[in-house]
Design an enzyme around this catalytic site. Structure first.
Site, short mmCIF file in Angstrom:
data_model
loop_
_atom_site.label_atom_id
_atom_site.label_comp_id
_atom_site.label_asym_id
_atom_site.label_seq_id
_atom_site.Cartn_x
_atom_site.Cartn_y
_atom_site.Cartn_z
N ASP A 95 3.49 2.31 -4.33
CA ASP A 95 4.83 1.70 -4.40
C ASP A 95 4.74 0.18 -4.41
O ASP A 95 4.11 -0.42 -3.53
CB ASP A 95 5.67 2.13 -3.19
CG ASP A 95 5.85 3.63 -3.10
OD1 ASP A 95 6.90 4.12 -3.51
OD2 ASP A 95 4.91 4.31 -2.63
N ASP A 138 -2.67 0.34 -4.68
CA ASP A 138 -1.56 0.81 -3.86
C ASP A 138 -0.54 1.43 -4.83
O ASP A 138 -0.59 1.16 -6.04
CB ASP A 138 -0.96 -0.38 -3.11
CG ASP A 138 0.31 -0.03 -2.36
OD1 ASP A 138 0.32 0.98 -1.64
OD2 ASP A 138 1.31 -0.76 -2.53
#
Length: 223
Positions: free
Chosen positions: A14, A12
């Protein structure tokens, strides 16, 4: 020769690979000042980031999607964020090095994010990850975003690996749900943008890690 357990590591963006909180919170505070009731505590806002721009707009302004102003406010928030994109975002400690080690070991890496390509691509171009991810999948590339497994499955195809031979790493329940549904080994990290009532140990991940250093050490042990 013993075969390595994994062929790819997928992150992922952020709150997992890159700390973008300072920029996202700055745009949020501007929204609060212009259309809400004033700035909110930094740490309170930071914990909301993983919920995306829609939730942030609602929290900042007190209106939801049923209000005719909501979409205009959301676009304004995104424009303000774009103005400062990459100005203070930083890789989490050790992640630049571990990406290089993944590549040196002959493995591949990628990113699956719910961040629009409009932001994800220029952000990554301003950071020091080398080599660049072999796959960057955003909601713009699929019909269904996380927690649906489609983005992770697309990333695995682009990386040329089986999902069962890939690891997906994230800081939100939807990351783990998507990774599990895709058939990947899943790693939940606790250092991201997590609200107080969330408990990553209950998300169903195969592994749960506290710090970026723990993540680097775990990946290194599987290279």
């Amino acid at each position: 020769m013993t075969r390595r357990p994994f062929d790819a590591f997928v992150f992922d963006l952020d709150g997992t690979l890159v700390d973008t909180a300072s920029e996202l919170v700055a745009a949020y505070q501007r929204l609060c000042v212009e259309y809400g009731t004033g700035e909110q505590p930094y740490e309170t806002v930071r914990k909301l980031i993983s919920h995306g721009s829609g939730r942030l707009v609602t929290e900042a302004t007190g209106i939801d999607q049923s209000d005719s102003r909501w979409e205009a406010y959301r676009q304004q928030y995104l424009d303000w964020y774009e103005e400062i994109l990459g100005s203070s975002a930083v890789p989490y400690p050790g992640t630049v090095d571990i990406v290089a080690e993944i590549a040196k070991a002959g493995l591949v890496w990628g990113i699956v994010t719910n961040k629009f390509r409009r932001f994800a691509e220029p952000l990554m171009s301003r950071l020091d990850y080398e080599p660049a991810p072999a796959s960057l999948v955003t909601p713009c590339d699929v019909s269904k975003a996380k927690p649906h497994p489609e983005p992770i499955l697309l990333c695995c195809r682009e990386l040329g690996v089986s999902p069962e031979r890939a690891v997906y790493i994230g800081d939100h329940l939807r990351d783990i749900e998507a990774g599990n549904a895709a058939g990947c080994t899943t790693v939940a990290v606790k250092y991201g943008y997590i609200e107080d009532h969330d408990h990553p140990t209950n998300w169903g991940a195969d592994v749960c890690l506290d710090t970026p250093s723990d993540l680097s050490a775990w990946i290194r042990s599987h290279l």
